[in-house]
Design a protein around this motif. Structure first.
Motif, PDB file in Angstrom:
ATOM      1  N   TRP A 100       0.845  -1.191   0.000  1.00  0.00           N
ATOM      2  CA  TRP A 100       0.000   0.000   0.000  1.00  0.00           C
ATOM      3  C   TRP A 100       0.879   1.238   0.000  1.00  0.00           C
ATOM      4  CZ3 TRP A 100      -5.158   1.537   0.132  1.00  0.00           C
ATOM      5  CH2 TRP A 100      -5.419   2.806   0.624  1.00  0.00           C
ATOM      6  N   ARG A 101       0.538   2.198  -0.857  1.00  0.00           N
ATOM      7  CA  ARG A 101       1.283   3.449  -0.894  1.00  0.00           C
ATOM      8  C   ARG A 101       0.465   4.532  -0.208  1.00  0.00           C
ATOM      9  NH1 ARG A 101       5.650   5.106  -3.532  1.00  0.00           N
ATOM     10  NH2 ARG A 101       5.657   3.242  -4.870  1.00  0.00           N
ATOM     11  N   LYS A 107       4.928   6.864   1.036  1.00  0.00           N
ATOM     12  CA  LYS A 107       5.659   5.739   1.597  1.00  0.00           C
ATOM     13  C   LYS A 107       4.832   4.471   1.459  1.00  0.00           C
ATOM     14  CE  LYS A 107       8.384   8.373   4.958  1.00  0.00           C
ATOM     15  NZ  LYS A 107       8.729   8.534   6.397  1.00  0.00           N
ATOM     16  N   THR A 108       5.514   3.326   1.376  1.00  0.00           N
ATOM     17  CA  THR A 108       4.822   2.058   1.171  1.00  0.00           C
ATOM     18  C   THR A 108       4.848   1.213   2.442  1.00  0.00           C
ATOM     19  OG1 THR A 108       6.834   1.001   0.320  1.00  0.00           O
ATOM     20  CG2 THR A 108       5.356   2.035  -1.284  1.00  0.00           C
ATOM     21  N   GLU A 149       0.356   4.884   9.810  1.00  0.00           N
ATOM     22  CA  GLU A 149       1.362   4.919   8.753  1.00  0.00           C
ATOM     23  C   GLU A 149       0.756   4.757   7.365  1.00  0.00           C
ATOM     24  OE1 GLU A 149       3.552   3.882  12.460  1.00  0.00           O
ATOM     25  OE2 GLU A 149       1.651   3.304  11.533  1.00  0.00           O
ATOM     26  N   PHE A 150      -0.461   4.255   7.274  1.00  0.00           N
ATOM     27  CA  PHE A 150      -1.111   4.102   5.970  1.00  0.00           C
ATOM     28  C   PHE A 150      -1.705   5.410   5.467  1.00  0.00           C
ATOM     29  CE2 PHE A 150      -1.253  -0.178   7.821  1.00  0.00           C
ATOM     30  CZ  PHE A 150      -0.699  -0.908   6.786  1.00  0.00           C
ATOM     31  N   GLY A 151      -1.727   6.414   6.322  1.00  0.00           N
ATOM     32  CA  GLY A 151      -2.243   7.708   5.909  1.00  0.00           C
ATOM     33  C   GLY A 151      -3.588   8.018   6.551  1.00  0.00           C
ATOM     34  N   PRO A 152      -3.988   9.299   6.512  1.00  0.00           N
ATOM     35  CA  PRO A 152      -5.274   9.704   7.126  1.00  0.00           C
ATOM     36  C   PRO A 152      -6.462   9.370   6.223  1.00  0.00           C
ATOM     37  CG  PRO A 152      -4.215  11.609   6.158  1.00  0.00           C
ATOM     38  CD  PRO A 152      -3.266  10.454   5.946  1.00  0.00           C
ATOM     39  N   ILE A 153      -6.612   8.093   5.897  1.00  0.00           N
ATOM     40  CA  ILE A 153      -7.638   7.692   4.934  1.00  0.00           C
ATOM     41  C   ILE A 153      -9.033   7.959   5.481  1.00  0.00           C
ATOM     42  CG2 ILE A 153      -8.445   5.844   3.450  1.00  0.00           C
ATOM     43  CD1 ILE A 153      -5.535   6.735   3.008  1.00  0.00           C
ATOM     44  N   GLU A 166      -1.893   3.636  -4.859  1.00  0.00           N
ATOM     45  CA  GLU A 166      -1.401   2.431  -5.508  1.00  0.00           C
ATOM     46  C   GLU A 166      -1.427   1.264  -4.541  1.00  0.00           C
ATOM     47  OE1 GLU A 166       2.412   2.898  -7.250  1.00  0.00           O
ATOM     48  OE2 GLU A 166       1.843   4.624  -8.477  1.00  0.00           O
ATOM     49  N   LEU A 167      -1.814   0.112  -5.050  1.00  0.00           N
ATOM     50  CA  LEU A 167      -1.815  -1.119  -4.277  1.00  0.00           C
ATOM     51  C   LEU A 167      -1.129  -2.183  -5.114  1.00  0.00           C
ATOM     52  CD1 LEU A 167      -2.783  -2.425  -1.625  1.00  0.00           C
ATOM     53  CD2 LEU A 167      -4.863  -3.109  -2.822  1.00  0.00           C
TER      54      LEU A 167
END
Length: 385
Positions: A100-101, A107-108, A149-153, A166-167
């Motif tokens: 996961w980006r 970052k991945t 770490e995956f982001g503020p989704i 991107e996945l």
């Protein structure tokens, strides 16, 4: 025995020593709480996915060892179970880790992808309420309880912003959110359709799945159906393993408890905390007894028996256990909240764990008292005076 609070009077006479003793006991209590808390969080998070799947019986490959190391088995074996009396429906479940980006910093990070048929959902509506978005190509649902770490989704989606990223090198769109939670094996989770899953994992062979979910007809005897499935699916070939839901949960739990060093490390840490606390309390009680040895000898000369003098030492140990446990409990509760917010692990202060640590604290202090009390038994008025 309790007319004069001799034990409490002796303890509070040396206030600095009392504070040092309470700090040592509190540290031991916190260490035990932290170790047991992380151990339970490990097990609870590891089986969170298993417990939230709506199924009665599960099929996995015999070569599978845990959720992070699943092997595939033929899908036809799952559909073969439909011919067994008592089976109502089946659902294929696909599991895989993809890259996961983070859409904000690029970052991945590895994330667990869960794929299944949208027309045949495996989670109840408390986990995910709307599966319509994953019917679209390259669309996923994001676990809002994933690590940051995956982001503020979650925040971006709540602001009605289009979230694309991107996945594993493929452009995907976040079509919705759900809440399952991170674990020691997976820092985050995605849900998508079986078709989207196979697009993402192009190397996967068609007709190979990771878990087969079987639901039984209302009123069906699960144990009888389980035996019939074992007889039907396991006698001819050994390419599938049949498990009840409890067995499926235990399959994952036993891996983390016995096949990794993590469970042993947490247990060892709790044992070290117990030993440290025992030593600290023993030193405090032994010093206190030694300082008041003349007084104990005087009481013996006055006719008090050893039983009374021993009870005083054990009262001191129990008082130290209570006074050291309470701040340790409060501080550990705060550490649990801090850890849960930082790691998204399901670590909570439970009644069962608080009672267990309390009992261990009392035992720890009583053991120290039992060792230190020998000094009182040896107190002889003739030797002292």
């Amino acid at each position: 025995m309790f007319a004069i609070p001799l034990a409490w009077l002796q303890l509070k006479r040396e206030k600095v020593r009392l504070l040092v003793a309470l700090a040592g006991i509190g540290f031991a209590v916190i260490l035990m709480f932290i170790q047991f808390g992380f151990q339970d969080a490990l097990f609870d998070s590891a089986v969170s996915l298993h417990r939230n799947i709506e199924g009665d019986i599960f099929l996995i490959s015999p070569q599978s060892t845990a959720l992070i190391a699943m092997e595939q088995f033929p899908q036809r074996r799952l559909y073969q179970s439909l011919g067994v009396s008592g089976v109502e429906s089946v659902s294929p479940l696909y599991l895989g880790f993809a890259t996961w980006r983070n859409p904000t910093n690029r970052k991945t990070r590895q994330i667990l992808v869960i794929g299944f048929e949208p027309d045949n959902p495996i989670f109840n509506q408390t986990i995910v309420s709307n599966l319509a978005p994953i019917r679209l190509p390259d669309t996923v649902l994001f676990d809002r309880a994933s690590r940051e770490e995956f982001g503020p989704i979650g925040e971006l989606f709540d602001q009605q912003k289009v979230v694309t990223t991107e996945l594993s090198g493929r452009r995907v769109t976040v079509g919705g959110l759900f809440k399952l939670g991170a674990s020691f094996g997976a820092d985050g989770n995605l849900i998508t359709s079986d078709i989207n899953f196979l697009r993402l994992f192009g190397q996967r062979k068609i007709g190979q799945l990771d878990v087969g979910v079987i639901r039984l007809q209302p009123g069906a005897d699960r144990e009888q159906v389980l035996k019939r499935l074992e007889a039907t699916l396991q006698e001819s070939t050994k390419d599938v393993r049949v498990l009840s839901k409890e067995g499926f949960v235990e399959f994952e739990r036993s891996y983390w408890a016995s096949s990794t060093a993590i469970g042993f490390i947490f247990t060892l840490g709790a044992a070290i905390g117990f030993v440290v606390g025992t030593v600290i309390v023993y030193q405090i009680l032994y010093t206190d007894v030694s300082d008041h040895l003349a007084e104990y000898a005087t009481l013996k000369a006055m006719g008090y028996r050893n039983l009374y003098l021993l009870s005083v030492v054990f009262q001191e140990a129990f008082i130290l256990a209570i006074m050291g446990y309470i701040p340790g409990l409060l501080f550990s509760t705060g550490l649990y909240n801090l850890t849960r917010n930082a790691t998204s692990l399901p670590i909570y202060m439970t009644t069962q764990r608080s009672l267990m640590v309390f009992c261990l604290t009392v035992i720890m202090c009583m053991m120290s008292g039992a060792i230190a009390v020998r000094r009182v038994q040896d107190a002889d008025p003739a030797d002292i005076f």
